[in-house]
Design an enzyme around this catalytic site. Structure first.
Site, PDB file in Angstrom:
ATOM      1  N   GLY A 201       2.986   2.459  10.587  1.00 27.13           N
ATOM      2  CA  GLY A 201       4.012   3.705  10.443  1.00 27.13           C
ATOM      3  C   GLY A 201       4.708   4.141  11.870  1.00 27.13           C
ATOM      4  O   GLY A 201       5.393   5.092  11.811  1.00 27.13           O
TER       5      GLY A 201
ATOM      6  N   ASN B 124       0.967  -1.217  -0.093  1.00 22.30           N
ATOM      7  CA  ASN B 124      -0.034  -0.050  -0.160  1.00 22.30           C
ATOM      8  C   ASN B 124       0.988   1.235   0.034  1.00 22.30           C
ATOM      9  O   ASN B 124       1.607   1.632   0.987  1.00 22.30           O
ATOM     10  CB  ASN B 124      -0.971  -0.249   1.242  1.00 22.30           C
ATOM     11  CG  ASN B 124      -1.732   1.266   1.261  1.00 22.30           C
ATOM     12  OD1 ASN B 124      -1.936   1.976   0.444  1.00 22.30           O
ATOM     13  ND2 ASN B 124      -2.371   1.342   2.549  1.00 22.30           N
TER      14      ASN B 124
ATOM     15  N   GLU C 113      -4.981  -4.825  10.619  1.00 22.14           N
ATOM     16  CA  GLU C 113      -3.799  -3.540  10.917  1.00 22.14           C
ATOM     17  C   GLU C 113      -4.195  -2.871  11.981  1.00 22.14           C
ATOM     18  O   GLU C 113      -4.870  -1.981  12.272  1.00 22.14           O
ATOM     19  CB  GLU C 113      -3.828  -2.771  10.008  1.00 22.14           C
ATOM     20  CG  GLU C 113      -3.790  -3.243   8.251  1.00 22.14           C
ATOM     21  CD  GLU C 113      -2.975  -2.349   7.383  1.00 22.14           C
ATOM     22  OE1 GLU C 113      -1.959  -2.574   6.830  1.00 22.14           O
ATOM     23  OE2 GLU C 113      -3.848  -1.115   7.121  1.00 22.14           O
TER      24      GLU C 113
ATOM     25  N   SER D  12       3.840  -1.790  10.227  1.00 21.93           N
ATOM     26  CA  SER D  12       5.500  -1.931  10.310  1.00 21.93           C
ATOM     27  C   SER D  12       5.985  -3.065  10.082  1.00 21.93           C
ATOM     28  O   SER D  12       6.906  -3.841  10.778  1.00 21.93           O
ATOM     29  CB  SER D  12       5.626  -1.574  11.935  1.00 21.93           C
ATOM     30  OG  SER D  12       5.336  -0.166  12.040  1.00 21.93           O
TER      31      SER D  12
ATOM     32  N   HIS E  29      -9.210   1.063   5.104  1.00 16.72           N
ATOM     33  CA  HIS E  29      -7.832   1.351   5.837  1.00 16.72           C
ATOM     34  C   HIS E  29      -8.005   2.298   6.913  1.00 16.72           C
ATOM     35  O   HIS E  29      -8.974   3.242   6.773  1.00 16.72           O
ATOM     36  CB  HIS E  29      -6.971   1.941   4.767  1.00 16.72           C
ATOM     37  CG  HIS E  29      -5.598   1.695   5.214  1.00 16.72           C
ATOM     38  ND1 HIS E  29      -5.260   2.853   6.244  1.00 16.72           N
ATOM     39  CD2 HIS E  29      -4.616   1.051   5.017  1.00 16.72           C
ATOM     40  CE1 HIS E  29      -3.944   2.596   6.351  1.00 16.72           C
ATOM     41  NE2 HIS E  29      -3.484   1.500   5.923  1.00 16.72           N
TER      42      HIS E  29
ATOM     43  N   GLU F   6      -6.416   4.838   7.959  1.00 19.84           N
ATOM     44  CA  GLU F   6      -6.288   6.166   7.476  1.00 19.84           C
ATOM     45  C   GLU F   6      -7.655   6.748   6.917  1.00 19.84           C
ATOM     46  O   GLU F   6      -7.980   7.757   6.859  1.00 19.84           O
ATOM     47  CB  GLU F   6      -4.912   6.351   6.684  1.00 19.84           C
ATOM     48  CG  GLU F   6      -3.954   6.221   7.422  1.00 19.84           C
ATOM     49  CD  GLU F   6      -2.574   5.579   6.752  1.00 19.84           C
ATOM     50  OE1 GLU F   6      -2.628   5.401   5.262  1.00 19.84           O
ATOM     51  OE2 GLU F   6      -1.793   5.068   7.198  1.00 19.84           O
TER      52      GLU F   6
ATOM     53  N   LYS G 199      -0.040   4.233  -0.167  1.00 21.11           N
ATOM     54  CA  LYS G 199      -0.586   5.583   0.358  1.00 21.11           C
ATOM     55  C   LYS G 199      -0.379   6.876  -0.684  1.00 21.11           C
ATOM     56  O   LYS G 199      -0.340   6.369  -1.995  1.00 21.11           O
ATOM     57  CB  LYS G 199       0.037   5.951   1.786  1.00 21.11           C
ATOM     58  CG  LYS G 199       0.020   4.501   2.664  1.00 21.11           C
ATOM     59  CD  LYS G 199       0.062   4.396   4.088  1.00 21.11           C
ATOM     60  CE  LYS G 199      -0.121   3.524   4.767  1.00 21.11           C
ATOM     61  NZ  LYS G 199       0.080   3.486   5.920  1.00 21.11           N
TER      62      LYS G 199
HETATM   63  P1  13P Z   1       3.411   0.613   7.709  1.00 21.16           P
HETATM   64  O1  13P Z   1       3.898  -0.718   6.959  1.00 21.16           O
HETATM   65  O2  13P Z   1       4.181   1.907   6.958  1.00 21.16           O
HETATM   66  O3  13P Z   1       3.443   0.697   9.153  1.00 21.16           O
HETATM   67  O4  13P Z   1       1.746   0.681   7.006  1.00 21.16           O
HETATM   68  C1  13P Z   1       1.070  -0.567   7.096  1.00 21.16           C
HETATM   69  C2  13P Z   1      -0.387   0.032   6.416  1.00 21.16           C
HETATM   70  O5  13P Z   1      -1.060   0.839   6.670  1.00 21.16           O
HETATM   71  C3  13P Z   1      -0.539  -0.834   5.074  1.00 21.16           C
HETATM   72  O6  13P Z   1      -1.788  -0.531   4.753  1.00 21.16           O
END
Ligand code: 13P
Length: 251
Positions: free
Chosen positions: A174, A11, A168, A214, A96, A98, A13
């Protein structure tokens, strides 16, 4: 060994413009290891068509990060399922954290998005996961169960062929902090049992459940060796070809 599909999904983003995405695919195609896992990459909307064209001869599937729940209409700035299909996309990430956190996406809205995706023959990676305060309050299992129930549990049994779950935990996204393999396995098993409770164990046993938060080359092997973890949804570490390839090798 179960028969579930192993999946490593990137992903991206809101990272990588067209030229950067193109560079990534050039290197990825050169270095892609042999693997039984499905390799999925979700670039930004502006790179989708080019990414699809660049990778169409290779074992890489380009997927979308989001879509709108309506078929079409006066929704400035939005992208529909049919638009995704028109550039070769067959799968979309929905729910997601976010999107939930920064764009106010609720379980009810996400249910509508899932339904629209499936009606348009798009497969779905559906993301669920708790925030830190919910884990601390020990309400994380209940929260995840509600997220599943509210958005997915009116689907037909046959729809589940087109659903992948990504667990997640928000506190691990992140942040560099990963759920331990035991914490992740415990939740993945709970998710599978919850799906089994609603649809039967044949359905639950066939659903791939990915871990995200992560994931890095060094923690991926221990996570992916857990019995209910069928791969990963990777953010930061998917932006560099080498670390993404190391994660693919770990599954
Ligand atoms: P990170 O791997 O940067 O923690 O992000 C995970 C994520 O949100 C994948 O959709």
């Amino acid at each position: 060994m179960n028969q579930r599909k192993k999946i490593i999904a990137a992903n991206w983003k809101m990272y990588k413009n067209l030229a950067e995405a193109n560079d990534f695919f050039t290197f990825l195609i050169e270095k892609l290891p042999k693997t039984k896992a499905e390799i999925l990459i979700a670039p930004s909307f502006t790179s989708l068509w080019h990414a699809f064209e660049t990778t169409r001869e290779h074992p890489v599937e380009i997927i979308a990060q989001n879509m709108h729940q309506e078929e079409k209409g006066a929704y400035t700035g939005e992208v529909s399922a049919a638009m995704l299909k028109s550039v070769g996309i067959q799968r979309v990430i929905l729910g997601h954290s976010e999107r939930r956190e920064y764009f106010g996406e609720t379980d009810t809205l996400l249910k509508a998005k899932v339904n629209t995706a499936l009606q348009n023959e798009l497969k779905v990676i559906f993301c669920i996961g708790e925030k830190l305060e919910q884990r601390k309050a020990n309400t994380h299992f209940e929260l995840v169960k509600n997220q599943l129930q509210n958005a997915l549990f009116e689907l037909n049994k046959s729809d589940w062929k087109h659903i992948v779950i990504a667990y997640e935990p928000v506190w691990a996204i992140g942040t560099g902090e990963t759920a331990s393999p035991q914490q992740a396995q415990e939740m993945h098993q709970f998710i599978r049992e919850t799906i089994a409770g609603a649809y039967g164990s044949d359905t639950a046993d066939a659903v791939s459940i990915l871990y995200g938060g992560s994931v890095k080359p060094d923690n991926a092997p221990a996570l992916f060796s857990q019995p209910d973890i069928d791969g990963g949804l990777v953010g930061g570490a998917s932006l560099e070809v080498d670390s993404f390839i190391d994660i693919i090798k770990a599954v």
